[in-house]
Write an enzyme that holds these catalytic residues in place. Structure first.
Site, PDB file in Angstrom:
ATOM      1  CB  SER A 219     -28.329 -50.763 -55.231  1.00 24.73           C
ATOM      2  OG  SER A 219     -29.814 -51.136 -55.227  1.00 24.73           O
ATOM      3  CE  LYS A 220     -28.925 -57.373 -49.408  1.00 26.27           C
ATOM      4  NZ  LYS A 220     -28.531 -57.278 -48.071  1.00 26.27           N
TER       5      LYS A 220
END
Ligand code: GLU
Length: 445
Positions: A219-220
Site C-alpha cells: 500500500s501507499k
C-alpha cells in the site's frame, strides 16, 4: 504493426513503485519494437488535479530516464521540459469525450437517465485475450445480470474513467494496453466500449502486482512504495530501473545486473511473469552499491553533485576537476548518495572544526612538524609519494605509520574515518594540507 503504448497515470500526488514499473514496461516495449510511448495524464478528477501532483509524475519519469515521444508541446522555453512534447492531459480533451458520448447515444448504445449517461453493456460473457494472464472470460455476476449498464457521464457532466480511458486509447491508436492487474476487472467494460465504437480493442497485457516481502499487498504507506523516496534516499536511478525490470520480468539466465540496452533488446510481453512479484529492499540496496561503483565516472560525479546540492551544499566556488577528484575518492565507500555529504564535506570547508578532539601529545606535535616539512619538500604531491613520505618518516622515528596517519587524518578532515588518506591529501593539495596541519597543531597543541 507499429506499436503504440501509453502510460496513463492519474495525478494523485504520489508515484507508486508499481506505477513506475508499469511506465517502465510500456517504455521498454516501445523501445524494443521501435514504437511510440505516449504519456497521458488522466486528470478528469478536478479535485485532485494540481500542478504539484502532475509534477510528481513528470519528475519521477524523468528521474528514471523514461522519455515520452508524443503529445502537444509544453511550450516551455527553458527548464527541464524545454521543447519537450506532451504529455496529453485528459482535462484538455473534454470536447473529444462529448462527441464520443453523442456518437454512442446516436447509435443507441448509451442513454440518459437521472441526469447521467449510461452505457448499454453487453449481456454476453466477454472474452479477454491477455498476453500475460492468458484468456479470461468475464461473465456478469448476479447483480450485473439485473442491470449491467454503467454510467459513463456523471450528473455533474464529468465523463467517467472507463469512457475517457477507452476513447483516448482509441483516438491515440494505442495497440497494446500494458497496465496493472488491478485493471483486469475493468477490461470487459473497456472491450465492450471499443466494440460499441466499431473498433477492435487493443491487445492487453496485465502485469501482476508488487507485493511486500511478507506477501501482503503493497500500500501507499509501506516502506519503499513511493518512487521519490529512492531519489531522496540517494539511489542511482539506473539501479532502480534495473530492480524494476526484474520485478515481473526475467532474462531467464539468473543475471541480476543487466544493462538497459540488453533489456531493450530482449524485452517482450509474453515473458512477463505471471505470479506476483515480491519487493526485496535488501536486493535493491545491494544493487545500488553495484551501480554506484559500476556507472561511468561522469555519471557518478553528476549524481554525487546533485546529492550534495540537494543537501544544501554550495559547490559553485570549486573547480570541476577538484569536485570530480574529491567525489571519486568516496566511490568505494558509499552505498547511497545521501552518505556522500558525510564522506566528502571536508573537501569543501574553509576551516576544519576540531572541537572535542583530544589534544596532541608533545610527541605527536613533533612528529607532525617533521612530517609537514617532508611533505612540503615533495615535488610531486601524489598519493604514492605522500605514502612513501609517511613510511620513511615512521621508519626514521621508529613509530608505526598509524601514529602519523590518525592525527593527519584528523587535521585534514576533522574525522577519524574517511576516504583513503593519501588520496584525499593529493586531492586537497599541498597548500591546503599544510594549512590544515598548522591549524590542527595550533588548536590541539
Ligand atoms: N488512470 C488509470 C490508473 O492510473 C489508468 C489505467 C490504465 O492504464 O488503463 O490506474
Amino acid at each position: 504493426m507499429n506499436v503504440r503504448v501509453r502510460f496513463a497515470p492519474s495525478p494523485t500526488g504520489f508515484l507508486h513503485i508499481g506505477g513506475a514499473r508499469t511506465a517502465l514496461f510500456n517504455w521498454l516495449y516501445a523501445r524494443h519494437t521501435g514504437g511510440v510511448f505516449v504519456l497521458r495524464i488522466e486528470d478528469t478528477d478536478a479535485a485532485r488535479n494540481t500542478q504539484e501532483a502532475v509534477d510528481v509524475i513528470l519528475n519521477g519519469l524523468r528521474w528514471l530516464g523514461l522519455d515520452w515521444d508524443e503529445g502537444p508541446l509544453t511550450g516551455a522555453t527553458d527548464g527541464p521540459f524545454r521543447g519537450q512534447a506532451g504529455p496529453y492531459f485528459q482535462s484538455q480533451r473534454k470536447d473529444v469525450y462529448r462527441q464520443r458520448v453523442t456518437e454512442l447515444m446516436n447509435k443507441g448504445m448509451a442513454y440518459e437517465t437521472d441526469g447521467t449517461v449510461r452505457f448499454r453493456m453487453t449481456r454476453e460473457p466477454v472474452k479477454i485475450p491477455d498476453l500475460v494472464v492468458g484468456e479470461v472470460i468475464r461473465e456478469l455476476n448476479d447483480d450485473e445480470q439485473k442491470d449491467p449498464d454503467f454510467i459513463i457521464v456523471r450528473s455533474d457532466g464529468q465523463p467517467v474513467f472507463h469512457l475517457v480511458n477507452v476513447v483516448d486509447d482509441l483516438e491515440m491508436g494505442i495497440t497494446h494496453v500494458i497496465r496493472g492487474e488491478d485493471h483486469l476487472s475493468n477490461t470487459a467494460k473497456h472491450i465492450a466500449l471499443f466494440r460499441a465504437f466499431g473498433a477492435e480493442p487493443p491487445q492487453y497485457a496485465h502485469i501482476p502486482l508488487i507485493l511486500n516481502q511478507d506477501g501482503s499487498k503493497m500500500s501507499k504507506r509501506d516502506k519503499g512504495a513511493s518512487l521519490m523516496t529512492y531519489r531522496d534516499e540517494g539511489y542511482v536511478p539506473e539501479a532502480v530501473v534495473n530492480f524494476l525490470y526484474l520485478l515481473g520480468w526475467s532474462p531467464k539466465d539468473n543475471r541480476e545486473i543487466l544493462p538497459l540496452t540488453d533489456v531493450i533488446e530482449r524485452f517482450d510481453l509474453p515473458q512477463i511473469l505471471r505470479h506476483n512479484a515480491r519487493f526485496d529492499l535488501t536486493k535493491l540496496q545491494w544493487m545500488n552499491g553495484e551501480y554506484i561503483r559500476g556507472v561511468s565516472a561522469e555519471r557518478y560525479v553528476e549524481l554525487g553533485v546533485q546529492a550534495l546540492q540537494n543537501n544544501g551544499m554550495d559547490l559553485s566556488r570549486f573547480p570541476a576537476p577538484y569536485i570530480r577528484a574529491a567525489l571519486l575518492t568516496c566511490r568505494e565507500k558509499i552505498k547511497f548518495f545521501t552518505e556522500l555529504n558525510d564522506w566528502a564535506e571536508f573537501y569543501f570547508l574553509d576551516v576544519i572544526a576540531l572541537e572535542g578532539a583530544a589534544p596532541f601529545t608533545q610527541e605527536t606535535k613533533a612528529h607532525l612538524s617533521q612530517l609537514k616539512s617532508k611533505l612540503l619538500d615533495l615535488s610531486d604531491f601524489h598519493a604514492d609519494a605522500i605514502g612513501a613520505a609517511f613510511k620513511s618518516l615512521s621508519a626514521e622515528l621508529g613509530v608505526k605509520t598509524g601514529a602519523l596517519v590518525h592525527p593527519v587524518r584528523l587535521a585534514c578532515t576533522g574525522k577519524t574515518i574517511g576516504p583513503s588518506l593519501y588520496h584525499l591529501m593529493e586531492v586537497l593539495g599541498k597548500k591546503t594540507v599544510a594549512a590544515r596541519m598548522d591549524h590542527a597543531l595550533e588548536k590541539l597543541g
